[in-house]
Design an enzyme around this catalytic site. Structure first.
Site, PDB file in Angstrom:
ATOM      1  N   HIS A   6       0.835  -1.208   0.000  1.00 41.21           N
ATOM      2  CA  HIS A   6       0.000   0.000   0.000  1.00 41.21           C
ATOM      3  C   HIS A   6       0.867   1.254   0.000  1.00 41.21           C
ATOM      4  O   HIS A   6       1.611   1.493   0.949  1.00 41.21           O
ATOM      5  CB  HIS A   6      -0.871  -0.069   1.265  1.00 41.21           C
ATOM      6  N   ARG A   7       0.821   2.029  -1.083  1.00 40.23           N
ATOM      7  CA  ARG A   7       1.702   3.194  -1.297  1.00 40.23           C
ATOM      8  C   ARG A   7       3.166   2.732  -1.327  1.00 40.23           C
ATOM      9  O   ARG A   7       4.063   3.431  -0.834  1.00 40.23           O
ATOM     10  CB  ARG A   7       1.502   4.266  -0.219  1.00 40.23           C
ATOM     11  N   GLU A  33       0.342  -0.767  -4.777  1.00 44.95           N
ATOM     12  CA  GLU A  33      -0.683   0.263  -4.934  1.00 44.95           C
ATOM     13  C   GLU A  33      -0.030   1.634  -4.880  1.00 44.95           C
ATOM     14  O   GLU A  33       0.944   1.835  -4.138  1.00 44.95           O
ATOM     15  CB  GLU A  33      -1.721   0.148  -3.798  1.00 44.95           C
ATOM     16  N   ASP A  35      -1.096   6.159  -5.524  1.00 44.83           N
ATOM     17  CA  ASP A  35      -2.150   7.170  -5.673  1.00 44.83           C
ATOM     18  C   ASP A  35      -1.686   8.226  -6.674  1.00 44.83           C
ATOM     19  O   ASP A  35      -0.573   8.735  -6.544  1.00 44.83           O
ATOM     20  CB  ASP A  35      -2.411   7.847  -4.325  1.00 44.83           C
ATOM     21  N   HIS A  48      -0.415  10.634  -1.935  1.00 45.63           N
ATOM     22  CA  HIS A  48      -1.715  10.273  -1.374  1.00 45.63           C
ATOM     23  C   HIS A  48      -2.608  11.475  -1.094  1.00 45.63           C
ATOM     24  O   HIS A  48      -3.775  11.499  -1.479  1.00 45.63           O
ATOM     25  CB  HIS A  48      -1.555   9.459  -0.083  1.00 45.63           C
ATOM     26  N   GLU A 110      -4.455   3.999  -8.191  1.00 43.13           N
ATOM     27  CA  GLU A 110      -5.645   4.672  -7.645  1.00 43.13           C
ATOM     28  C   GLU A 110      -5.727   6.096  -8.166  1.00 43.13           C
ATOM     29  O   GLU A 110      -4.809   6.899  -7.972  1.00 43.13           O
ATOM     30  CB  GLU A 110      -5.635   4.681  -6.106  1.00 43.13           C
ATOM     31  N   ASP A 229       0.775  -1.817   4.643  1.00 49.20           N
ATOM     32  CA  ASP A 229       1.981  -0.978   4.663  1.00 49.20           C
ATOM     33  C   ASP A 229       3.217  -1.827   4.997  1.00 49.20           C
ATOM     34  O   ASP A 229       4.341  -1.349   4.903  1.00 49.20           O
ATOM     35  CB  ASP A 229       1.852   0.119   5.739  1.00 49.20           C
TER      36      ASP A 229
HETATM   37  O1  G3P Z   1      -6.896   0.760  -2.517  1.00 54.49           O
HETATM   38  C1  G3P Z   1      -7.003   0.887  -1.150  1.00 54.49           C
HETATM   39  C2  G3P Z   1      -6.425   2.138  -0.517  1.00 54.49           C
HETATM   40  O2  G3P Z   1      -5.427   2.719  -1.277  1.00 54.49           O
HETATM   41  C3  G3P Z   1      -7.451   3.156  -0.180  1.00 54.49           C
HETATM   42  O3  G3P Z   1      -7.097   4.062   0.779  1.00 54.49           O
HETATM   43  O4  G3P Z   1      -6.753   6.408   1.357  1.00 54.49           O
HETATM   44  O5  G3P Z   1      -4.840   4.805   1.373  1.00 54.49           O
HETATM   45  O6  G3P Z   1      -5.762   5.603  -0.768  1.00 54.49           O
HETATM   46  P1  G3P Z   1      -6.060   5.267   0.661  1.00 54.49           P
HETATM   47 MG    MG Z   2      -4.674   4.555  -2.259  1.00 58.24          MG
END
Ligand code: G3P
Ligand code: MG
Length: 241
Positions: A6-7, A33, A35, A48, A110, A229
């Site tokens: 995540h990120r 993932e 953003d 993000h 994302e 994470d």
């Molecule tokens: O795809 C899941 C996740 O990225 C959503 O939450 O706020 O970390 O972008 P956020």
């Molecule tokens: Mg995200």
């Protein structure tokens, strides 16, 4: 159970930066993932928040800054002085890094259009993604269903997932649109619906699963994947389950 960094590996590196993505590749994750947001001069960057305040030494909204201004910021020291020369990456820089490291997993892109609409961001992302072949697979996701509808119109073959919080109204929204393949719910939604996950009509990949207990709970209830994470921890829990 797929493990998505995540990120990037954001628990151990500054989130959404090249070190975080390189570390995720080193770990051997199933997916990464990130953003995407759009600068004042229409450049796709990876961050993000809609403001640079939390993850850089600058202040202000991305929408009011040019890429050149954003490139002057330090995107690592807030996390650790070891990353004091780390910059905010463009989406293209992340793609090139993943290609260079021969990443073969899934890149979950994302579109951060739930607070700032960024008109035209979908076309820009799609143009970049379809401009060449990549060694990895890419998916699109967003909290903003209109953004996903635009993405589907641009790339009808793309894998598209819907991101949501805990609201019970969201899964039906995803199910009534045939092009949505999965949901990324807040983990609280999963804990509430644990018994239904195995037979749920869409793939379920909750966020953000950061403790050993949560990882084991996700393995037990049969989610398709998790966003974490701490992908290295998740990989070791999965190996030793
Ligand atoms: O795809 C899941 C996740 O990225 C959503 O939450 O706020 O970390 O972008 P956020
Ligand atoms: Mg995200």
């Amino acid at each position: 159970m797929q493990i998505f960094a995540h990120r990037g590996s954001s628990g151990t590196r500054p989130e959404n930066t090249l070190p975080a993505f390189a570390e995720a590749v080193r770990i051997g994750v199933d997916g990464i993932e990130l953003d995407v947001q759009l600068t004042k001069d229409q450049q796709l960057i990876v961050m993000h928040d809609e403001e640079v305040n939390r993850t850089t030494d600058g202040k202000g909204a991305i929408v009011n800054k040019t890429l050149a201004e954003i490139k002057k910021l330090n995107a690592g020291s807030w996390f650790s002085e070891d990353y004091s020369s780390t910059k905010v990456p463009t989406l293209k820089e992340v793609l090139d890094l993943l290609a260079m490291r021969n990443f073969r997993g899934i890149l979950a892109i994302e579109l951060k259009t739930d607070k700032e609409e960024y008109p035209g961001i979908e076309e820009k992302v799609s143009d970049l993604m379809t401009s060449q072949k990549w060694p990895f697979t890419y998916w699109y996701s967003s909290f903003n269903m209109s953004s996903l509808e635009r993405m589907y119109a641009l790339e009808p073959e793309a894998h598209i997932d819907f991101i949501m919080g805990k609201s019970e109204k969201k899964p039906p929204m995803a199910m009534e649109r045939g092009f949505i393949k999965g949901i990324h719910p807040n983990k609280e939604w999963v804990w509430k619906h644990e018994a239904e996950i195995a037979d749920f009509p869409l793939a379920v990949r909750p966020w953000t699963i950061n403790t050993e207990d949560e990882m084991r709970q996700c393995l037990a209830c049969g989610v398709t994947g998790i966003f974490t994470d701490f992908p290295e921890l998740a990989a070791s829990i999965k190996r030793n389950k």
